[in-house]
Write a protein that holds these residues in place. Structure first.
Motif, PDB file in Angstrom:
ATOM      1  N   PHE A  69      51.022   2.521 -33.003  1.00 20.67           N
ATOM      2  CA  PHE A  69      49.929   3.342 -32.488  1.00 20.67           C
ATOM      3  C   PHE A  69      50.056   3.450 -30.972  1.00 20.67           C
ATOM      4  N   PRO A  70      49.662   4.568 -30.392  1.00 20.91           N
ATOM      5  CA  PRO A  70      49.711   4.694 -28.928  1.00 20.91           C
ATOM      6  C   PRO A  70      48.711   3.748 -28.271  1.00 20.91           C
ATOM      7  N   THR A  71      49.013   3.346 -27.068  1.00 21.28           N
ATOM      8  CA  THR A  71      48.089   2.496 -26.302  1.00 21.28           C
ATOM      9  C   THR A  71      47.382   3.269 -25.195  1.00 21.28           C
ATOM     10  N   SER A  72      47.891   4.448 -24.844  1.00 21.04           N
ATOM     11  CA  SER A  72      47.268   5.276 -23.817  1.00 21.04           C
ATOM     12  C   SER A  72      47.508   6.734 -24.155  1.00 21.04           C
ATOM     13  N   MET A  73      46.454   7.562 -24.028  1.00 21.65           N
ATOM     14  CA  MET A  73      46.566   8.988 -24.321  1.00 21.65           C
ATOM     15  C   MET A  73      45.802   9.785 -23.265  1.00 21.65           C
ATOM     16  N   SER A  74      46.189  11.046 -23.100  1.00 20.81           N
ATOM     17  CA  SER A  74      45.604  11.901 -22.051  1.00 20.81           C
ATOM     18  C   SER A  74      45.038  13.167 -22.684  1.00 20.81           C
ATOM     19  N   PRO A  75      43.751  13.180 -23.011  1.00 21.55           N
ATOM     20  CA  PRO A  75      43.166  14.356 -23.660  1.00 21.55           C
ATOM     21  C   PRO A  75      43.102  15.608 -22.787  1.00 21.55           C
ATOM     22  N   SER A  76      43.293  15.464 -21.458  1.00 15.67           N
ATOM     23  CA  SER A  76      43.310  16.623 -20.547  1.00 15.67           C
ATOM     24  C   SER A  76      42.063  17.487 -20.703  1.00 15.67           C
ATOM     25  N   THR A 117      46.959  14.703 -29.723  1.00 17.07           N
ATOM     26  CA  THR A 117      47.416  14.123 -30.981  1.00 17.07           C
ATOM     27  C   THR A 117      48.831  13.594 -30.808  1.00 17.07           C
ATOM     28  N   GLN A 118      49.078  12.399 -31.332  1.00 22.00           N
ATOM     29  CA  GLN A 118      50.423  11.816 -31.328  1.00 22.00           C
ATOM     30  C   GLN A 118      50.808  11.405 -32.747  1.00 22.00           C
ATOM     31  N   LEU A 119      52.020  11.794 -33.137  1.00 21.65           N
ATOM     32  CA  LEU A 119      52.588  11.397 -34.427  1.00 21.65           C
ATOM     33  C   LEU A 119      53.708  10.405 -34.147  1.00 21.65           C
ATOM     34  N   ARG A 120      53.616   9.205 -34.759  1.00 21.45           N
ATOM     35  CA  ARG A 120      54.608   8.163 -34.513  1.00 21.45           C
ATOM     36  C   ARG A 120      55.279   7.730 -35.811  1.00 21.45           C
ATOM     37  N   ASP A 131      54.714   2.648 -41.938  1.00 18.85           N
ATOM     38  CA  ASP A 131      54.403   4.038 -42.238  1.00 18.85           C
ATOM     39  C   ASP A 131      54.286   4.860 -40.949  1.00 18.85           C
ATOM     40  N   GLN A 132      54.508   6.145 -41.087  1.00 22.91           N
ATOM     41  CA  GLN A 132      54.239   7.072 -39.991  1.00 22.91           C
ATOM     42  C   GLN A 132      52.732   7.094 -39.722  1.00 22.91           C
ATOM     43  N   THR A 133      52.347   7.272 -38.448  1.00 20.69           N
ATOM     44  CA  THR A 133      50.927   7.314 -38.093  1.00 20.69           C
ATOM     45  C   THR A 133      50.607   8.593 -37.336  1.00 20.69           C
ATOM     46  N   ASP A 134      49.390   9.075 -37.528  1.00 16.52           N
ATOM     47  CA  ASP A 134      48.898  10.303 -36.879  1.00 16.52           C
ATOM     48  C   ASP A 134      47.587   9.950 -36.175  1.00 16.52           C
ATOM     49  N   THR A 135      47.565  10.040 -34.839  1.00 16.39           N
ATOM     50  CA  THR A 135      46.408   9.605 -34.049  1.00 16.39           C
ATOM     51  C   THR A 135      45.928  10.752 -33.162  1.00 16.39           C
ATOM     52  N   THR A 136      44.627  10.985 -33.144  1.00 14.96           N
ATOM     53  CA  THR A 136      44.013  12.010 -32.300  1.00 14.96           C
ATOM     54  C   THR A 136      42.853  11.405 -31.528  1.00 14.96           C
TER      55      THR A 136
END
Length: 275
Positions: A84-91, A129-132, A138-143
């Motif tokens: 899972f991401p630890t930092s995201m930028s929704p802008s 949104t990030q897909l990892r 498993d693959q993960t989809d985070t928004t």
């Protein structure tokens, strides 16, 4: 975006628009800046704060037969794999607009001091949104999403009259506003499950809103275009602080979601003076 250039260019545009009126007023008495005023404004804002995610154990909502001693090991393995991401930028960004009221005192030394309060509707919002695809998981989809529903300020103003019709000022004071954070994530098994988001899957769909207190600081230029009317161009930085909440997953893990709300705005306003 260069904020100083934005303010200067907007001020020049206002000056060009009002030069004919100012010229016509040249033979009139100098306008008075003292007294109450009311007005409206419109502008654009953007958010400069990232959003952080922290995966941690959530044994309190583990199913009865789940081995509690394995939860920390699972969390460590997921974090090490970067599942899972630890930092995201929704802008987050958008149009802002509202109204203001204030009162000025013009001093003999060409200084003008006062107080102003405003309330703003806000379209500042954004998402990412990030897909990892981590190894061995498993693959993960985070928004994630951020939004400022509305905000307001109560500020002191202090400025100098570079000539009787042009005021250059600084401003600062209290800020407040309603903020919203949204977070969703799901793991996507390579073999589709009959019951997605079961107790062995990591799924979250959560949000949190809160009214926050903070501070504001800015600067602007204002000019008298006609008796009792003035127009201003202003930059304002609004800091509504950092807020966080815990989002429980369907599996025995939690996500701590945290975000800074640092809003920058440029706006143009029109004021009517009651002097």
């Amino acid at each position: 975006m260069n904020i100083a250039n934005t303010i200067v260019l907007t001020g020049l545009a206002l000056g060009a628009a009002g030069v004919g009126i100012n010229s016509a007023m040249a033979g009139d008495a100098a306008p008075s800046w003292s007294g109450a005023y009311i007005g409206a404004n419109i502008g654009y804002g953007w958010d400069s704060g990232d959003l952080g995610l922290l995966l941690k154990p959530g044994p309190e909502h583990a199913p009865p037969d789940f081995p509690i001693e394995d939860i920390q090991a699972i969390v460590d393995a997921l974090n090490e794999a970067g599942a899972f991401p630890t930092s995201m930028s929704p802008s987050a960004r958008g149009v802002v607009g509202g109204g203001q009221v204030g009162y000025n005192w013009q001093l003999p030394s060409n200084w003008v001091v006062g107080i102003e309060a405003d309330i703003q509707a806000s379209g500042i919002k954004g998402s990412e949104t990030q897909l990892r695809s981590p190894q061995s998981f498993d693959q993960t989809d985070t928004t994630v999403s951020k939004k400022v529903d509305w905000y307001g300020t109560v500020r002191a103003r202090a400025g100098y009259l570079v000539d009787p019709q042009w005021l250059v000022y600084a401003t600062g004071g209290l800020a407040y506003g309603k903020t919203n954070i949204g977070f969703t994530t799901v793991n996507l098994p390579s073999i589709p499950a009959q019951n997605p988001c079961s107790e062995v899957d990591i799924c979250v769909n959560s949000s949190s809103d809160s009214t926050r207190l903070g501070w504001a600081l800015g600067a602007g230029v204002e000019t008298m275009l006609a008796p009792n009317w003035s127009v201003k161009a202003e930059y304002l930085y609004v800091d509504l602080g950092r807020r966080s909440f815990t989002a429980p997953a369907t599996a025995p893990v939690d996500f701590k979601v945290s975000a800074k709300f640092h809003e920058q705005t440029v706006r143009i306003g029109l004021n009517y003076h009651f002097n």
